[in-house]
Motif scaffolding. Structure first.
Motif, PDB file in Angstrom:
ATOM      1  N   ILE A  77     -47.109 -54.527 115.959  1.00 51.14           N
ATOM      2  CA  ILE A  77     -48.352 -54.987 115.327  1.00 51.14           C
ATOM      3  C   ILE A  77     -49.536 -54.151 115.793  1.00 51.14           C
ATOM      4  CG2 ILE A  77     -49.968 -56.936 115.138  1.00 51.14           C
ATOM      5  CD1 ILE A  77     -47.498 -58.780 115.335  1.00 51.14           C
ATOM      6  N   ARG A  78     -49.579 -53.830 117.090  1.00 51.71           N
ATOM      7  CA  ARG A  78     -50.688 -53.009 117.608  1.00 51.71           C
ATOM      8  C   ARG A  78     -50.734 -51.645 116.937  1.00 51.71           C
ATOM      9  NH1 ARG A  78     -48.910 -54.926 122.659  1.00 51.71           N
ATOM     10  NH2 ARG A  78     -47.996 -52.870 123.141  1.00 51.71           N
ATOM     11  N   LEU A  79     -49.575 -51.140 116.555  1.00 48.55           N
ATOM     12  CA  LEU A  79     -49.504 -49.832 115.898  1.00 48.55           C
ATOM     13  C   LEU A  79     -49.703 -49.924 114.388  1.00 48.55           C
ATOM     14  CD1 LEU A  79     -46.511 -48.260 117.877  1.00 48.55           C
ATOM     15  CD2 LEU A  79     -48.957 -47.776 118.140  1.00 48.55           C
ATOM     16  N   GLY A  80     -50.031 -51.131 113.891  1.00 50.11           N
ATOM     17  CA  GLY A  80     -50.330 -51.299 112.476  1.00 50.11           C
ATOM     18  C   GLY A  80     -49.177 -51.748 111.617  1.00 50.11           C
ATOM     19  N   GLY A  81     -48.049 -52.089 112.227  1.00 54.07           N
ATOM     20  CA  GLY A  81     -46.895 -52.529 111.452  1.00 54.07           C
ATOM     21  C   GLY A  81     -47.044 -53.952 110.953  1.00 54.07           C
ATOM     22  N   LYS A  82     -46.186 -54.332 110.007  1.00 56.42           N
ATOM     23  CA  LYS A  82     -46.211 -55.668 109.412  1.00 56.42           C
ATOM     24  C   LYS A  82     -44.989 -56.470 109.885  1.00 56.42           C
ATOM     25  CE  LYS A  82     -49.858 -54.618 107.058  1.00 56.42           C
ATOM     26  NZ  LYS A  82     -49.886 -54.362 105.623  1.00 56.42           N
ATOM     27  N   VAL A  83     -45.175 -57.793 109.962  1.00 57.22           N
ATOM     28  CA  VAL A  83     -44.118 -58.701 110.419  1.00 57.22           C
ATOM     29  C   VAL A  83     -43.996 -59.849 109.431  1.00 57.22           C
ATOM     30  CG1 VAL A  83     -43.362 -60.292 112.229  1.00 57.22           C
ATOM     31  CG2 VAL A  83     -44.484 -58.136 112.845  1.00 57.22           C
ATOM     32  N   MET A  84     -42.764 -60.202 109.118  1.00 55.99           N
ATOM     33  CA  MET A  84     -42.492 -61.304 108.202  1.00 55.99           C
ATOM     34  C   MET A  84     -41.421 -62.202 108.806  1.00 55.99           C
ATOM     35  SD  MET A  84     -41.211 -61.062 104.226  1.00 55.99           S
ATOM     36  CE  MET A  84     -40.938 -62.531 103.232  1.00 55.99           C
ATOM     37  N   GLY A  85     -41.515 -63.497 108.562  1.00 54.78           N
ATOM     38  CA  GLY A  85     -40.490 -64.434 108.997  1.00 54.78           C
ATOM     39  C   GLY A  85     -40.009 -65.279 107.832  1.00 54.78           C
ATOM     40  N   GLY A  95     -46.996 -77.651  92.641  1.00 56.54           N
ATOM     41  CA  GLY A  95     -48.324 -77.750  93.244  1.00 56.54           C
ATOM     42  C   GLY A  95     -48.341 -77.653  94.748  1.00 56.54           C
ATOM     43  N   SER A  96     -47.192 -77.783  95.397  1.00 53.71           N
ATOM     44  CA  SER A  96     -47.167 -77.684  96.853  1.00 53.71           C
ATOM     45  C   SER A  96     -47.230 -76.220  97.285  1.00 53.71           C
ATOM     46  CB  SER A  96     -45.906 -78.353  97.407  1.00 53.71           C
ATOM     47  OG  SER A  96     -44.742 -77.704  96.922  1.00 53.71           O
ATOM     48  N   LYS A  97     -47.563 -76.029  98.563  1.00 48.55           N
ATOM     49  CA  LYS A  97     -47.747 -74.674  99.081  1.00 48.55           C
ATOM     50  C   LYS A  97     -46.685 -74.365 100.127  1.00 48.55           C
ATOM     51  CE  LYS A  97     -52.696 -74.948  98.193  1.00 48.55           C
ATOM     52  NZ  LYS A  97     -54.053 -75.012  98.779  1.00 48.55           N
ATOM     53  N   ASP A  98     -46.318 -73.098 100.191  1.00 46.50           N
ATOM     54  CA  ASP A  98     -45.303 -72.661 101.144  1.00 46.50           C
ATOM     55  C   ASP A  98     -45.781 -71.398 101.832  1.00 46.50           C
ATOM     56  OD1 ASP A  98     -42.272 -72.476 102.074  1.00 46.50           O
ATOM     57  OD2 ASP A  98     -42.882 -70.482 101.399  1.00 46.50           O
ATOM     58  N   GLY A  99     -45.527 -71.331 103.132  1.00 44.65           N
ATOM     59  CA  GLY A  99     -45.756 -70.105 103.865  1.00 44.65           C
ATOM     60  C   GLY A  99     -47.213 -69.834 104.179  1.00 44.65           C
ATOM     61  N   LEU A 100     -47.413 -68.794 104.987  1.00 48.33           N
ATOM     62  CA  LEU A 100     -48.765 -68.405 105.403  1.00 48.33           C
ATOM     63  C   LEU A 100     -48.882 -66.893 105.471  1.00 48.33           C
ATOM     64  CD1 LEU A 100     -49.482 -70.808 108.419  1.00 48.33           C
ATOM     65  CD2 LEU A 100     -50.482 -70.935 106.130  1.00 48.33           C
ATOM     66  N   VAL A 101     -50.085 -66.427 105.233  1.00 50.52           N
ATOM     67  CA  VAL A 101     -50.468 -65.035 105.495  1.00 50.52           C
ATOM     68  C   VAL A 101     -51.566 -65.082 106.537  1.00 50.52           C
ATOM     69  CG1 VAL A 101     -51.324 -62.879 104.536  1.00 50.52           C
ATOM     70  CG2 VAL A 101     -49.926 -64.393 103.117  1.00 50.52           C
ATOM     71  N   SER A 102     -51.395 -64.370 107.632  1.00 54.31           N
ATOM     72  CA  SER A 102     -52.361 -64.426 108.734  1.00 54.31           C
ATOM     73  C   SER A 102     -53.727 -63.903 108.313  1.00 54.31           C
ATOM     74  CB  SER A 102     -51.846 -63.611 109.924  1.00 54.31           C
ATOM     75  OG  SER A 102     -51.794 -62.231 109.586  1.00 54.31           O
ATOM     76  N   GLU A 103     -54.733 -64.317 109.054  1.00 50.04           N
ATOM     77  CA  GLU A 103     -56.104 -63.902 108.744  1.00 50.04           C
ATOM     78  C   GLU A 103     -56.257 -62.385 108.832  1.00 50.04           C
ATOM     79  OE1 GLU A 103     -60.668 -65.313 109.864  1.00 50.04           O
ATOM     80  OE2 GLU A 103     -59.023 -65.732 111.246  1.00 50.04           O
ATOM     81  N   CYS A 104     -55.511 -61.761 109.772  1.00 49.84           N
ATOM     82  CA  CYS A 104     -55.574 -60.300 109.895  1.00 49.84           C
ATOM     83  C   CYS A 104     -54.814 -59.585 108.791  1.00 49.84           C
ATOM     84  CB  CYS A 104     -55.040 -59.865 111.254  1.00 49.84           C
ATOM     85  SG  CYS A 104     -53.241 -60.096 111.456  1.00 49.84           S
ATOM     86  N   GLY A 105     -53.955 -60.324 108.083  1.00 47.81           N
ATOM     87  CA  GLY A 105     -53.217 -59.754 106.966  1.00 47.81           C
ATOM     88  C   GLY A 105     -51.974 -58.978 107.335  1.00 47.81           C
ATOM     89  N   HIS A 106     -51.554 -59.010 108.613  1.00 49.66           N
ATOM     90  CA  HIS A 106     -50.393 -58.232 109.048  1.00 49.66           C
ATOM     91  C   HIS A 106     -49.138 -59.071 109.236  1.00 49.66           C
ATOM     92  CE1 HIS A 106     -52.092 -54.156 110.032  1.00 49.66           C
ATOM     93  NE2 HIS A 106     -53.203 -54.855 109.827  1.00 49.66           N
ATOM     94  N   ILE A 107     -49.270 -60.389 109.178  1.00 52.12           N
ATOM     95  CA  ILE A 107     -48.126 -61.270 109.420  1.00 52.12           C
ATOM     96  C   ILE A 107     -48.021 -62.287 108.301  1.00 52.12           C
ATOM     97  CG2 ILE A 107     -47.101 -62.978 110.995  1.00 52.12           C
ATOM     98  CD1 ILE A 107     -49.647 -60.894 112.577  1.00 52.12           C
ATOM     99  N   LEU A 108     -46.811 -62.521 107.833  1.00 49.55           N
ATOM    100  CA  LEU A 108     -46.618 -63.585 106.843  1.00 49.55           C
ATOM    101  C   LEU A 108     -45.277 -64.256 107.072  1.00 49.55           C
ATOM    102  CD1 LEU A 108     -44.447 -62.758 104.367  1.00 49.55           C
ATOM    103  CD2 LEU A 108     -46.323 -61.290 103.694  1.00 49.55           C
ATOM    104  N   GLY A 109     -45.182 -65.484 106.573  1.00 42.62           N
ATOM    105  CA  GLY A 109     -43.938 -66.225 106.703  1.00 42.62           C
ATOM    106  C   GLY A 109     -43.721 -67.154 105.532  1.00 42.62           C
ATOM    107  N   THR A 110     -42.458 -67.533 105.322  1.00 45.40           N
ATOM    108  CA  THR A 110     -42.106 -68.414 104.214  1.00 45.40           C
ATOM    109  C   THR A 110     -40.802 -69.128 104.517  1.00 45.40           C
ATOM    110  OG1 THR A 110     -41.527 -68.488 101.858  1.00 45.40           O
ATOM    111  CG2 THR A 110     -40.905 -66.515 103.065  1.00 45.40           C
ATOM    112  N   TYR A 111     -40.605 -70.274 103.903  1.00 44.64           N
ATOM    113  CA  TYR A 111     -39.335 -70.990 103.996  1.00 44.64           C
ATOM    114  C   TYR A 111     -38.351 -70.543 102.919  1.00 44.64           C
ATOM    115  CZ  TYR A 111     -40.496 -74.472 107.571  1.00 44.64           C
ATOM    116  OH  TYR A 111     -40.785 -75.102 108.751  1.00 44.64           O
TER     117      TYR A 111
END
Length: 493
Positions: A323-331, A417-433
């Motif tokens: 992440i410090r080097l600018g990479g992206k992470v997903m779960g 109408g329900s929501k799933d997952g998140l994208v971080s405020e910094c925009g480098h991390i996201l996750g979903t079920y």
């Protein structure tokens, strides 16, 4: 148990002999002939699972086999599913619903009860279909598991189903495998075996003929077919993780997926792994999570234990550096839960009650619950101002709650109408079920653009599965003789 339904069981000399694929191919051959056909696997042990239309859970291989039949998957196609959560225990799922966690010895004794469930589901399929293609598990020659067997010959005897045995010649020792398996069966089981199939053959068939003649003379059983090695063939694996593929140096995206001890639904990554523009690598024990644009944490059957394993491998430090080097992470699923601040397990759903500190990359807290979420969903993915349609399925325990004022944005809005997952405020991390999130190219392309890839060539994963099923069906039609078994079926036009 007898009826007008014609059934055939495919058993193997070993795991990964080709049972799942052969069943899928036979199902497609029969479906092409206008037959009403369904797959069936009495007992499956796998961490790759699927959600049926009625909200139950079955092995992923049976969902693919249902696709080969042109029908919707049903819980009765895999009435007993075992999902290992330790070296000696597993979650037991009966007709799509989780029953309990059992240790191996307890389940061995319970199989006498589970057989009633297996025969009930088989009977239901008999009422609805004219042909049933049954898949065994492992090998029928595992003499230590013969008592109370419901997966192989125990089922075949109880349901009065003929059997063919398949062996993988590419592993070597094919004649020993087939002859030895037959010899280890009881007299009644041996008489139930109608013939052999040799899988993944490459070379000159003339050089194999003397061995085929010997096997037929020695056993009195015919070799019904020799299936060639299909280069470039790829169909969703039941459980084994596919080996890393060698790709061209100039791929457009490098993805690394750490292999947890209880990794689940790694078929999520097939659509990425098979895209020629993506270099997807599985990282195992002792390997580093490096040289990647995107790190994806996969699902897990034992999330808290695998989170501890992740840390023991130093992968948490690799992720922070990435992440410090600018990479992206997903779960995805369990990997998504790991990205949060905490995972609470107050009722001991995964083991001893307690809490595990997450990676702290998404401001959310997950509480594990005994009730499992099983559903097929559709919705819209929102990422970097772009939108794409998504189809997927959820298989998880636990509810994730976003921390107040976290700054994270929802990743997916479902059609209900329900929501799933998140994208971080910094925009480098996201996750979903959502499992299966990469199967539709528009969604996969959107996520890959977010990770830094531009101009990916389109890869149609759904069409690729259909092509694979048709390839094995074509090979079966060309290289197998079914008339001694199902003469009437193969006269249907």
């Amino acid at each position: 148990m007898k009826s007008k339904t014609q059934a055939l069981m495919v058993q193997g000399t070993t795991s990964d002999a080709g049972k799942s694929v052969l069943v899928a191919g036979i199902c497609r051959v029969l479906a092409r002939r206008g037959c009403r056909v369904a797959p069936f696997k009495p007992q499956n042990m796998a961490l790759n699972s699927a959600v049926t239309a009625d909200g139950g859970e079955i092995g992923r291989a049976q969902a693919v086999q249902a696709l080969a039949c042109g029908i919707e998957a049903s819980v009765h196609m895999n009435p007993v599913l075992l999902k290992p959560n330790s070296d000696t225990g597993a979650q037991v799922i009966l007709q799509g619903r989780a029953l309990s966690n059992m240790e191996a010895q307890s389940y061995h004794d319970y199989k006498k009860v589970a057989m009633d469930t297996v025969l009930d589901s088989f009977g239901r399929l008999q009422n609805d279909y004219d042909y049933i293609v049954v898949e065994g598990a492992g090998s029928p020659a595992e003499v230590n598991l013969r008592e109370n067997d419901i997966a192989n010959m125990g089922f075949a005897e109880a349901a009065d189903v003929p059997v063919i045995i398949i062996a993988d010649i590419d592993k070597g020792g094919v004649f020993a495998h087939l002859y030895g398996t037959l010899v280890l069966l009881s007299e009644s089981e041996q008489s139930r075996v109608k013939g052999f199939v040799i899988n993944r053959f490459r070379g000159d068939i003339a050089l194999l003929q003397s061995g085929l003649d010997w096997l037929e003379e020695k056993t009195g059983k015919p070799v019904l077919g020799v299936i060639p090695y299909l280069h470039g063939f790829d169909l969703e694996a039941e459980d084994a993780i596919m080996a890393n593929q060698v790709k061209a140096e100039q791929t457009k995206l490098k993805v690394v997926v750490p292999v947890f001890t209880r990794i689940s639904n790694h078929t999520d990554f097939d659509a990425l792994r098979l895209n020629p523009d993506i270099d997807l690598r599985y990282a195992g024990k002792g390997e580093k999570l490096q040289h990647a644009d995107l790190i994806i944490l996969p699902g897990s059957k034992s999330t808290c234990a695998d989170l501890e394993y992740l840390r023991s491998q130093g992968w948490d430090k690799d992720i922070q550096r990435h992440i410090r080097l600018g990479g992206k992470v997903m779960g995805i699923c369990g990997g998504y839960q790991m990205l949060g601040d905490w995972i609470h397990d107050p009722d001991g759903v995964e083991g001893n009650p307690g809490s595990s500190k997450g990676l702290g990359l998404l401001n959310m807290v997950t509480t594990l619950t005994s009730q499992k979420q099983l559903t097929n969903v559709k919705g819209n993915v929102y990422l970097n101002g772009d939108v794409a349609r998504v189809t997927g399925y959820e298989i998880h325990v636990g509810v994730s709650t976003v921390t107040e004022h976290s700054g994270a944005a929802p990743f997916i809005v479902l059609d209900n109408g329900s929501k799933d997952g998140l994208v971080s405020e910094c925009g480098h991390i996201l996750g979903t079920y959502l499992h299966g999130i990469f199967d539709e190219f528009d969604t996969a392309n959107l996520i890959c653009r977010w990770a830094g890839a531009q101009g990916l060539q389109e890869y149609d994963h759904v069409a690729s599965k259909e092509k694979a099923i048709n390839r094995i069906a074509d090979a079966i039609e060309e290289h197998m003789n079914f008339e001694p078994l199902w003469e009437n079926a193969f006269k249907v036009k």
